[in-house]
Design a protein around this motif. Structure first.
Motif, PDB file in Angstrom:
ATOM      1  N   LEU A 137     -13.516  14.452  -9.640  1.00  0.00           N
ATOM      2  CA  LEU A 137     -14.065  13.353  -8.845  1.00  0.00           C
ATOM      3  C   LEU A 137     -14.784  13.899  -7.609  1.00  0.00           C
ATOM      4  O   LEU A 137     -15.924  13.534  -7.327  1.00  0.00           O
ATOM      5  N   GLY A 152       5.335   3.832  -5.760  1.00  0.00           N
ATOM      6  CA  GLY A 152       5.011   2.396  -5.700  1.00  0.00           C
ATOM      7  C   GLY A 152       3.588   2.154  -6.176  1.00  0.00           C
ATOM      8  O   GLY A 152       3.322   1.220  -6.935  1.00  0.00           O
ATOM      9  N   GLU A 173      -6.957   3.769 -16.813  1.00  0.00           N
ATOM     10  CA  GLU A 173      -6.125   4.561 -15.912  1.00  0.00           C
ATOM     11  C   GLU A 173      -6.009   3.977 -14.502  1.00  0.00           C
ATOM     12  O   GLU A 173      -4.931   3.938 -13.930  1.00  0.00           O
ATOM     13  N   HIS A 174      -7.097   3.517 -13.916  1.00  0.00           N
ATOM     14  CA  HIS A 174      -7.097   3.198 -12.479  1.00  0.00           C
ATOM     15  C   HIS A 174      -6.788   1.747 -12.170  1.00  0.00           C
ATOM     16  O   HIS A 174      -6.633   1.394 -11.003  1.00  0.00           O
ATOM     17  N   VAL A 190       6.661  -7.564  -5.158  1.00  0.00           N
ATOM     18  CA  VAL A 190       6.747  -6.316  -4.413  1.00  0.00           C
ATOM     19  C   VAL A 190       7.843  -5.476  -5.062  1.00  0.00           C
ATOM     20  O   VAL A 190       8.898  -6.004  -5.416  1.00  0.00           O
ATOM     21  N   GLN A 193      -7.928  -2.540  -5.381  1.00  0.00           N
ATOM     22  CA  GLN A 193      -6.699  -3.337  -5.418  1.00  0.00           C
ATOM     23  C   GLN A 193      -5.809  -3.112  -4.207  1.00  0.00           C
ATOM     24  O   GLN A 193      -4.782  -3.758  -4.075  1.00  0.00           O
ATOM     25  N   GLY A 209      -2.926   4.626  -0.882  1.00  0.00           N
ATOM     26  CA  GLY A 209      -4.256   4.005  -0.734  1.00  0.00           C
ATOM     27  C   GLY A 209      -5.332   4.733  -1.520  1.00  0.00           C
ATOM     28  O   GLY A 209      -6.508   4.645  -1.188  1.00  0.00           O
ATOM     29  N   GLY A 256       2.303   0.242  -9.323  1.00  0.00           N
ATOM     30  CA  GLY A 256       1.306  -0.817  -9.126  1.00  0.00           C
ATOM     31  C   GLY A 256       0.148  -0.695 -10.098  1.00  0.00           C
ATOM     32  O   GLY A 256      -0.347  -1.684 -10.625  1.00  0.00           O
ATOM     33  N   THR A 310      -4.109  12.866  -8.114  1.00  0.00           N
ATOM     34  CA  THR A 310      -3.734  12.688  -6.705  1.00  0.00           C
ATOM     35  C   THR A 310      -2.242  12.927  -6.477  1.00  0.00           C
ATOM     36  O   THR A 310      -1.670  12.379  -5.528  1.00  0.00           O
ATOM     37  N   ARG A 313       0.837  -1.196   0.000  1.00  0.00           N
ATOM     38  CA  ARG A 313       0.000   0.000   0.000  1.00  0.00           C
ATOM     39  C   ARG A 313       0.875   1.250   0.000  1.00  0.00           C
ATOM     40  O   ARG A 313       1.842   1.349   0.737  1.00  0.00           O
ATOM     41  N   GLY A 314       0.512   2.196  -0.867  1.00  0.00           N
ATOM     42  CA  GLY A 314       1.177   3.500  -0.870  1.00  0.00           C
ATOM     43  C   GLY A 314       0.231   4.502  -0.248  1.00  0.00           C
ATOM     44  O   GLY A 314      -0.040   4.486   0.949  1.00  0.00           O
TER      45      GLY A 314
HETATM   46  C1  LIG Z   1      -9.661  11.762  -6.480  1.00  0.00           C
HETATM   47  C2  LIG Z   1      -8.832  10.779  -7.255  1.00  0.00           C
HETATM   48  C3  LIG Z   1      -8.309  11.157  -8.490  1.00  0.00           C
HETATM   49  C4  LIG Z   1      -7.511  10.269  -9.209  1.00  0.00           C
HETATM   50  N1  LIG Z   1      -6.972  10.678 -10.386  1.00  0.00           N
HETATM   51  C5  LIG Z   1      -6.135   9.869 -11.055  1.00  0.00           C
HETATM   52  C6  LIG Z   1      -5.497  10.319 -12.260  1.00  0.00           C
HETATM   53  O1  LIG Z   1      -5.655  11.460 -12.692  1.00  0.00           O
HETATM   54  N2  LIG Z   1      -4.698   9.442 -12.900  1.00  0.00           N
HETATM   55  C7  LIG Z   1      -4.455   8.178 -12.425  1.00  0.00           C
HETATM   56  O2  LIG Z   1      -3.717   7.435 -13.046  1.00  0.00           O
HETATM   57  N3  LIG Z   1      -5.035   7.747 -11.283  1.00  0.00           N
HETATM   58  C8  LIG Z   1      -5.846   8.541 -10.581  1.00  0.00           C
HETATM   59  N4  LIG Z   1      -6.420   8.105  -9.419  1.00  0.00           N
HETATM   60  C9  LIG Z   1      -6.117   6.748  -8.909  1.00  0.00           C
HETATM   61  C10 LIG Z   1      -4.892   6.715  -7.965  1.00  0.00           C
HETATM   62  O3  LIG Z   1      -4.736   7.944  -7.307  1.00  0.00           O
HETATM   63  C11 LIG Z   1      -3.597   6.376  -8.710  1.00  0.00           C
HETATM   64  O4  LIG Z   1      -3.682   5.098  -9.270  1.00  0.00           O
HETATM   65  C12 LIG Z   1      -2.354   6.471  -7.816  1.00  0.00           C
HETATM   66  O5  LIG Z   1      -1.199   6.473  -8.593  1.00  0.00           O
HETATM   67  C13 LIG Z   1      -2.262   5.363  -6.797  1.00  0.00           C
HETATM   68  O6  LIG Z   1      -1.186   5.655  -5.935  1.00  0.00           O
HETATM   69  P1  LIG Z   1      -1.211   5.218  -4.397  1.00  0.00           P
HETATM   70  O7  LIG Z   1       0.108   5.517  -3.790  1.00  0.00           O
HETATM   71  O8  LIG Z   1      -2.393   5.767  -3.715  1.00  0.00           O
HETATM   72  O9  LIG Z   1      -1.363   3.632  -4.595  1.00  0.00           O
HETATM   73  P2  LIG Z   1      -2.128   2.575  -3.724  1.00  0.00           P
HETATM   74  O10 LIG Z   1      -3.590   2.722  -3.899  1.00  0.00           O
HETATM   75  O11 LIG Z   1      -1.623   2.556  -2.344  1.00  0.00           O
HETATM   76  O12 LIG Z   1      -1.641   1.242  -4.466  1.00  0.00           O
HETATM   77  C14 LIG Z   1      -1.959   1.015  -5.818  1.00  0.00           C
HETATM   78  C15 LIG Z   1      -1.582  -0.416  -6.220  1.00  0.00           C
HETATM   79  O13 LIG Z   1      -0.176  -0.528  -6.209  1.00  0.00           O
HETATM   80  C16 LIG Z   1       0.234  -1.589  -5.362  1.00  0.00           C
HETATM   81  N5  LIG Z   1       1.493  -1.175  -4.724  1.00  0.00           N
HETATM   82  C17 LIG Z   1       1.734  -0.093  -3.950  1.00  0.00           C
HETATM   83  N6  LIG Z   1       3.027  -0.072  -3.571  1.00  0.00           N
HETATM   84  C18 LIG Z   1       3.607  -1.167  -4.101  1.00  0.00           C
HETATM   85  C19 LIG Z   1       4.914  -1.726  -4.035  1.00  0.00           C
HETATM   86  N7  LIG Z   1       5.902  -1.159  -3.351  1.00  0.00           N
HETATM   87  N8  LIG Z   1       5.138  -2.900  -4.696  1.00  0.00           N
HETATM   88  C20 LIG Z   1       4.158  -3.519  -5.407  1.00  0.00           C
HETATM   89  N9  LIG Z   1       2.902  -3.033  -5.493  1.00  0.00           N
HETATM   90  C21 LIG Z   1       2.634  -1.867  -4.850  1.00  0.00           C
HETATM   91  C22 LIG Z   1      -0.910  -1.774  -4.380  1.00  0.00           C
HETATM   92  O14 LIG Z   1      -0.947  -3.086  -3.843  1.00  0.00           O
HETATM   93  C23 LIG Z   1      -2.103  -1.480  -5.263  1.00  0.00           C
HETATM   94  O15 LIG Z   1      -2.455  -2.636  -5.968  1.00  0.00           O
HETATM   95  C24 LIG Z   1      -7.245   8.968  -8.690  1.00  0.00           C
HETATM   96  C25 LIG Z   1      -7.771   8.590  -7.445  1.00  0.00           C
HETATM   97  C26 LIG Z   1      -8.564   9.483  -6.730  1.00  0.00           C
HETATM   98  C27 LIG Z   1      -9.104   9.066  -5.393  1.00  0.00           C
END
Ligand SMILES: Cc1cc2nc3c(=O)[nH]c(=O)nc-3n(C[C@H](O)[C@H](O)[C@H](O)COP(=O)(O)OP(=O)(O)OC[C@H]3O[C@@H](n4cnc5c(N)ncnc54)[C@H](O)[C@@H]3O)c2cc1C
Length: 669
Positions: free
Chosen positions: A397, A158, A491-492, A271, A96, A90, A162, A151, A87-88
């Motif tokens: 969003l 990470g 994208e997501h 990982v 996922q 989240g 992911g 975001t 989790r990064g």
């Molecule tokens: C309001 C909003 C707007 C958004 N806009 C966009 C956008 O414009 N573009 C876009 O692409 N996405 C968007 N997203 C989706 C999300 O923000 C992105 O996918 C973001 O990059 C996820 O990063 P995170 O650190 O929160 O990942 P997390 O949700 O924590 O993890 C994402 C995935 O990566 C895996 N992971 C994390 N760290 C590791 C690691 N070290 N090794 C292996 N796997 C790992 C996790 O298990 C999970 O499956 C949006 C989401 C929200 C809520």
């Protein structure tokens, strides 16, 4: 002589409840891992969701202090056969990032920028670094990481790796996969290695070297060879194919790039311990033109002609989104600057100087004049004004989630993608489908230059009929996007939202290849099980669901923004961790907001008052405020009640099992 190939038995089984002795696992993790080992009810509750419709309570959470500690955590999990989910921030929207697993949270400590090679245009990072933090640290090099999700202030590298994240600048720089050079990975069985592009000589060397690396490389080679024709046929050649594993990166005749193949695998294969990233020059100047069209589909029809001008960003927004923002009182100044229209395209151009960027923008508007795609035009080249206008799009969003007097909207079909040249037709058909299911108030917006459409839909996720309709809509929408030659996710990622629908897009043979790839890395299905391969169903593990029975307790605050409803206010929180609220400079803003209502109420509360907050930000805010109180998660209160505890004054002091106080980047503890 031809070599015989042995393809692994595909992982197809749905994960059962993990048989894990949780107390022994917790003890071993606490003894052997340098980090916070949190198996208390509050932490498990807080990590049970991501930004999606789903909820799965983890076995426990490990917050490793170093990458080496995370490697040890995986080893301990392996000894106990416990599943692992990384989790990064989240912020994922497809489920996922939540699982009945040990969650490894990289965001709190594993966020070092390990090295920068400005000449080569690369850097090496740990996975927990937040995108904005990385780009700020790179500022003096004049370089940055190209893809930028909305975001960007919370998402970690990470998580971006992911999910194969994109955002608006992917128009110019592509998806995360195209911007990753090499990855250091760890498999569940403890194999640790750097992976990247592999030419034939290197491949031969790996095979000669033997061991697990050779086994992985050979098996992947054989799987992709065996299914090459179907992979070529079934993988749509579009800019935003995010669904599925990137097997196209391993096709014969290509670079056999295992790093890029693993991007987007959502923690289901390996990982990521460290990543070498490709950087791009920060544009010195930008110009923005906003083009107004009759409606959103007409705007989409103009996309191919505009994309030919190679903009930095090419985004679409419809009149519903703009109407919602007006009703919410958001961005009044920026909204006043929009040209006439019922659907808009926001197009930005980079340049070495403002003059050059402006010139490119003017060339576009000149070229559109007199064509069937001639728009109403507004032109901007002042950074502050442009920033305000981009916020209109980036808050899409948030602005569509909860509009006063309207049904709540949800993710689930929030990021489909089609070939950009077919976007107009797809939007018209999607609007018809939304109407047919009585979801017609959903706004449409997104990364139109790459054919990616965002929307939040007023699914009814609290009755059996509503959930059945949700499933039926997803089925039809998936058929529609496949008929347009598109991708379920643009994208997501797939997670739980789209895992079950993947066979529609890829067919049985490519699905089998995905399952074989899973078997190569993780034959026991312990890495983020139930996502992408052998997936949980779209209607399972819902945060709400037909048995959702919200309480209606007496409350202190008025909740005017939620029509007086405590329940609506609670539903605002989707449990996003962000970067734990530790970003330097954010503390002051956070405290100023809290002083409006929260902190005065906390100071006035009697010592016996239970302070309840489920989300990370609120909990962290209260702990950092210095009022001497800590918030309890609802799960902690329930667990204490089950134990028959009668906490008395300052109940959190008796109930809390969370170690330590939170840390802030501002240096306070
Ligand atoms: C309001 C909003 C707007 C958004 N806009 C966009 C956008 O414009 N573009 C876009 O692409 N996405 C968007 N997203 C989706 C999300 O923000 C992105 O996918 C973001 O990059 C996820 O990063 P995170 O650190 O929160 O990942 P997390 O949700 O924590 O993890 C994402 C995935 O990566 C895996 N992971 C994390 N760290 C590791 C690691 N070290 N090794 C292996 N796997 C790992 C996790 O298990 C999970 O499956 C949006 C989401 C929200 C809520």
């Amino acid at each position: 002589m031809t070599r015989q190939t042995f393809l692994p038995t595909p992982v197809t089984a749905r994960p059962g409840e993990p048989y894990v002795r949780v107390r022994d696992l917790e003890r071993d993790l606490a003894e052997r891992v340098d980090g916070e080992v949190r198996f208390d009810a509050g932490t498990r509750g807080a990590y049970s969701t991501d930004g999606s419709n789903y909820r799965q309570v983890p076995l426990g959470v490990v917050v490793p202090r170093t990458v080496e500690a995370a490697v040890r955590a995986v080893a301990v999990c392996r000894e106990h056969r416990a599943p692992v989910t990384s989790r990064g921030g989240g912020t994922s929207l497809a489920g996922q990032t939540c699982n009945v697993a040990v969650i490894i949270d990289w965001s709190k400590y594993c966020h070092r920028l390990v090295s920068v090679d400005a000449e080569a245009g690369t850097c090496v990072v740990e996975p927990g670094i937040v995108l904005d933090v990385l780009n700020r640290r790179l500022a003096e090099t004049g370089l940055e990481f190209g893809p930028r999700p909305s975001t960007h202030s919370q998402c970690t590298l990470g998580g971006m790796i992911g999910n194969n994240s994109c955002g608006s600048t992917a128009q110019a720089y592509g998806k995360t996969a195209g911007n990753v050079s090499r990855l250091e990975i760890l498999t569940y069985d403890g194999t640790r290695m750097w992976v990247g592009p592999t030419d034939e000589r290197q491949y031969a060397r790996f095979l000669e070297g033997g061991g697990r690396r050779a086994e992985i490389y050979r098996a992947l080679h054989d799987i992709v060879d065996a299914h090459a024709e179907e992979i070529r046929r079934r993988f749509p050649d579009i800019p935003r194919r995010v669904s599925g594993y990137n097997l196209d990166e391993l096709l014969p005749g290509g670079a056999f790039n295992l790093a890029r193949a693993l991007v987007g695998s959502e923690g289901t294969l390996a990982v990521v311990l460290r990543a070498e990233l490709c950087l791009v020059p920060v544009p010195k100047a930008e110009s923005l033109v906003i083009l107004g069209y009759h409606d959103i589909a007409a705007a989409a029809d103009a996309v191919p002609r505009i994309a030919a001008h190679r903009p930095l960003q090419l985004e679409g927004v419809d009149d519903k989104l703009i109407g919602f923002e007006r009703r919410l009182g958001m961005h009044p100044e920026a909204l006043g600057r929009l040209p006439e229209g019922g659907g808009w395209l926001m197009v930005s151009f980079p340049g070495d100087s403002q003059r050059k960027a402006d010139k490119r923008a003017r060339a576009l508007t000149d070229a559109l004049e007199g064509t069937e795609h001639a728009p109403h035009v507004a032109f901007f080249d002042k950074e502050k004004v442009e920033k305000g206008l981009w916020e209109v799009r980036e808050s899409g969003l948030g602005a569509t989630a909860r509009v006063p007097g309207m049904r709540e909207t949800w993710e689930g079909w929030e990021d489909s993608a089609v070939p950009p040249e077919r976007l107009g037709g797809y939007l018209r058909d999607l609007l018809r489908l939304l109407d047919e299911f009585d979801y017609g108030d959903a706004a449409l917006y997104g990364h139109f230059g790459q054919g990616c459409v965002h929307t939040r839909i007023p699914f009814d996720l609290v009755t059996a009929d509503g959930i059945a309709a949700f499933g039926a809509f997803l089925d039809r929408a998936a058929d529609l996007v496949v008929a347009y030659g598109g991708s379920l996710s643009g994208e997501h990622g797939d997670g739980q939202s789209r895992g079950q629908l993947l066979p529609k897009m890829f067919g049985p043979e490519v699905m089998e290849a995905f399952e074989q790839v899973k078997a190569v890395f993780d034959p026991g299905n312990r890495m983020n099980p139930g996502k992408i391969v052998a997936p949980n169903g779209v209607g399972e593990n819902l945060r709400l669901g037909a048995d959702w029975t919200p309480a209606d307790p007496p409350v202190t605050f008025g909740y005017p923004g939620d029509e007086g409803s405590f329940q609506r206010a609670v539903m605002r929180c989707c449990g996003l961790a962000g970067d734990f609220g530790f970003t330097a400079g954010h503390l002051r803003v956070s405290m100023a907001c809290a002083e409006h209502e929260l902190l005065p109420a906390l100071r006035a509360a009697s010592p016996e008052t239970l302070v309840l907050a489920d989300g990370f930000s609120c909990r962290t805010q209260i702990e950092q405020s210095g009022v001497g109180r800590q918030a309890l998660h609802l799960a902690e209160i329930l667990a204490a009640a089950q134990r028959g505890a009668s906490p008395g004054a300052y109940p959190e002091r008796q109930i809390l099992r969370r170690p330590g106080r939170p840390q802030t980047l501002d240096g306070r503890r």
